[in-house]
Design a protein around this motif. Sequence first.
Motif, PDB file in Angstrom:
ATOM      1  N   SER A  40     -40.700  44.357 -44.719  1.00  0.00           N
ATOM      2  CA  SER A  40     -40.466  44.869 -46.076  1.00  0.00           C
ATOM      3  C   SER A  40     -41.660  45.660 -46.593  1.00  0.00           C
ATOM      4  O   SER A  40     -41.510  46.481 -47.507  1.00  0.00           O
ATOM      5  CB  SER A  40     -40.145  43.720 -47.028  1.00  0.00           C
ATOM      6  N   ASN A  41     -42.850  45.457 -45.997  1.00  0.00           N
ATOM      7  CA  ASN A  41     -44.027  46.252 -46.374  1.00  0.00           C
ATOM      8  C   ASN A  41     -43.807  47.735 -46.107  1.00  0.00           C
ATOM      9  O   ASN A  41     -44.498  48.588 -46.670  1.00  0.00           O
ATOM     10  CB  ASN A  41     -45.261  45.808 -45.582  1.00  0.00           C
ATOM     11  N   LYS A  44     -40.264  51.616 -47.651  1.00  0.00           N
ATOM     12  CA  LYS A  44     -40.231  52.970 -48.197  1.00  0.00           C
ATOM     13  C   LYS A  44     -40.370  54.056 -47.122  1.00  0.00           C
ATOM     14  O   LYS A  44     -40.115  55.225 -47.401  1.00  0.00           O
ATOM     15  CB  LYS A  44     -41.331  53.132 -49.246  1.00  0.00           C
ATOM     16  N   PRO A 188     -52.280  45.118 -52.522  1.00  0.00           N
ATOM     17  CA  PRO A 188     -50.840  44.841 -52.443  1.00  0.00           C
ATOM     18  C   PRO A 188     -50.418  44.444 -51.033  1.00  0.00           C
ATOM     19  O   PRO A 188     -51.015  44.875 -50.050  1.00  0.00           O
ATOM     20  CB  PRO A 188     -50.206  46.180 -52.846  1.00  0.00           C
ATOM     21  N   TYR A 189     -49.405  43.594 -50.959  1.00  0.00           N
ATOM     22  CA  TYR A 189     -48.826  43.110 -49.696  1.00  0.00           C
ATOM     23  C   TYR A 189     -49.743  42.147 -48.943  1.00  0.00           C
ATOM     24  O   TYR A 189     -49.510  41.868 -47.767  1.00  0.00           O
ATOM     25  CB  TYR A 189     -48.451  44.266 -48.764  1.00  0.00           C
ATOM     26  N   TRP A 321     -49.682  44.406 -59.126  1.00  0.00           N
ATOM     27  CA  TRP A 321     -48.659  44.524 -58.086  1.00  0.00           C
ATOM     28  C   TRP A 321     -47.954  43.196 -57.862  1.00  0.00           C
ATOM     29  O   TRP A 321     -46.720  43.147 -57.752  1.00  0.00           O
ATOM     30  CB  TRP A 321     -49.292  45.015 -56.780  1.00  0.00           C
ATOM     31  N   TYR A 322     -48.692  42.101 -57.805  1.00  0.00           N
ATOM     32  CA  TYR A 322     -48.059  40.791 -57.609  1.00  0.00           C
ATOM     33  C   TYR A 322     -47.170  40.423 -58.790  1.00  0.00           C
ATOM     34  O   TYR A 322     -46.091  39.837 -58.605  1.00  0.00           O
ATOM     35  CB  TYR A 322     -49.117  39.717 -57.359  1.00  0.00           C
ATOM     36  N   ASP A 324     -45.569  42.516 -60.621  1.00  0.00           N
ATOM     37  CA  ASP A 324     -44.417  43.423 -60.616  1.00  0.00           C
ATOM     38  C   ASP A 324     -43.494  43.235 -59.414  1.00  0.00           C
ATOM     39  O   ASP A 324     -42.399  43.796 -59.392  1.00  0.00           O
ATOM     40  CB  ASP A 324     -44.901  44.884 -60.638  1.00  0.00           C
ATOM     41  N   ASN A 325     -43.937  42.462 -58.415  1.00  0.00           N
ATOM     42  CA  ASN A 325     -43.158  42.347 -57.176  1.00  0.00           C
ATOM     43  C   ASN A 325     -42.934  40.888 -56.757  1.00  0.00           C
ATOM     44  O   ASN A 325     -43.233  40.506 -55.609  1.00  0.00           O
ATOM     45  CB  ASN A 325     -43.856  43.113 -56.049  1.00  0.00           C
ATOM     46  N   TRP A 328     -41.050  40.038 -53.393  1.00  0.00           N
ATOM     47  CA  TRP A 328     -41.761  40.156 -52.112  1.00  0.00           C
ATOM     48  C   TRP A 328     -42.415  38.831 -51.748  1.00  0.00           C
ATOM     49  O   TRP A 328     -42.208  38.313 -50.644  1.00  0.00           O
ATOM     50  CB  TRP A 328     -42.812  41.265 -52.179  1.00  0.00           C
ATOM     51  N   TRP A 329     -43.206  38.274 -52.662  1.00  0.00           N
ATOM     52  CA  TRP A 329     -43.926  37.050 -52.303  1.00  0.00           C
ATOM     53  C   TRP A 329     -43.062  35.791 -52.372  1.00  0.00           C
ATOM     54  O   TRP A 329     -43.313  34.830 -51.644  1.00  0.00           O
ATOM     55  CB  TRP A 329     -45.206  36.888 -53.127  1.00  0.00           C
TER      56      TRP A 329
END
Length: 345
Positions: A40-41, A44, A188-189, A321-322, A324-325, A328-329
Amino acid sequence: MKLLVTGGAGFIGSAVVRHALAQGHAVVNVDALTYASCLSNLAKVATLPSYVFEHADIRDDAAMARIFAEHAPDAVLHLAAESHVDRSIDSPGVFIDTNVRGTYTLLQAARAYWQDQGSPETFRFHHVSTDEVFGSLGAEGLFTETTPYAPNSPYSASKAASDHLVRAWGETFGLPVLISNCSNNYGPYHFPEKLIPVVILSALADKPIPVYGAGANVRDWLYVEDHAEALLTVLTKGVAGRSYNIGGNAEARNIDLVHQVCTLLDELRPKERSYAELITFVEDRPGHDARYAIDTRRIQKELGWQPSVTLEEGLRRTVTWYLDNPAWWQALQNRDGIGKRLGRR
């Protein structure tokens, strides 16, 4: 160029893949998809015609030979590795197998391919390593490219061994190799078992924020996007046979870094009390190195690279980023070892 990137679904590797594609390179991403890999990283860029994913293990001789023959890369960026010190204390054999035997297997495949191509001088094998191979600094001084190796953890010992293999393949077989040793990455990520994500996610869950020992250990922090830019700079401009230290010029004690993250969370996701009240000191990691710090003068003078993101700005970008996402985590919370204390003697 067409780049073969190993470990491209990992934290640093995915940043390199995204950055390389943005610069117009084609990328073949080779990843075994271990517990720390996240395709998923790369969501895009996954559909770009210049991107190819190969689900393969660098320890697999036949798979590596096929991938080199099929894709004919101009260069290798080798980032695939087991990298968490705590896990290396619990399971050192996994680190020896992946980081040492895996690097050997990849070197042999790259060497055979390079020789079949007529040993072009333009080919590059760039091995991405860590400053932890140099051991622990005192209160003063910096790691340079000539600092003697003195690894103290199974992880850093396995990376030191892989560095030596790469150098030997350059000296003995003439393979055009590059080595870079970086300081602690963040951004991020970042996989949730590492310090900064642990702080953020523990705070958001209203759980104790664990800090090893007294939190006095010092690290030089490098924003991951800066590191990706540096790696491509070394790959395209570096001199074969050279090593380059890459750092963020941003030293901080762990406890001070944790407080910075808590202050940002107080601002961006306020609660009735400060997140810093959750800080809890826990049993220290065995053999915990006191301080790392990088001398970046070689890469600055020879290649014109220097970090562009300050620690303050990088931490703000990371925390934001964490926040807003969460999807993901949250998807990673059930992976092996997440949320558990690892690395006891």
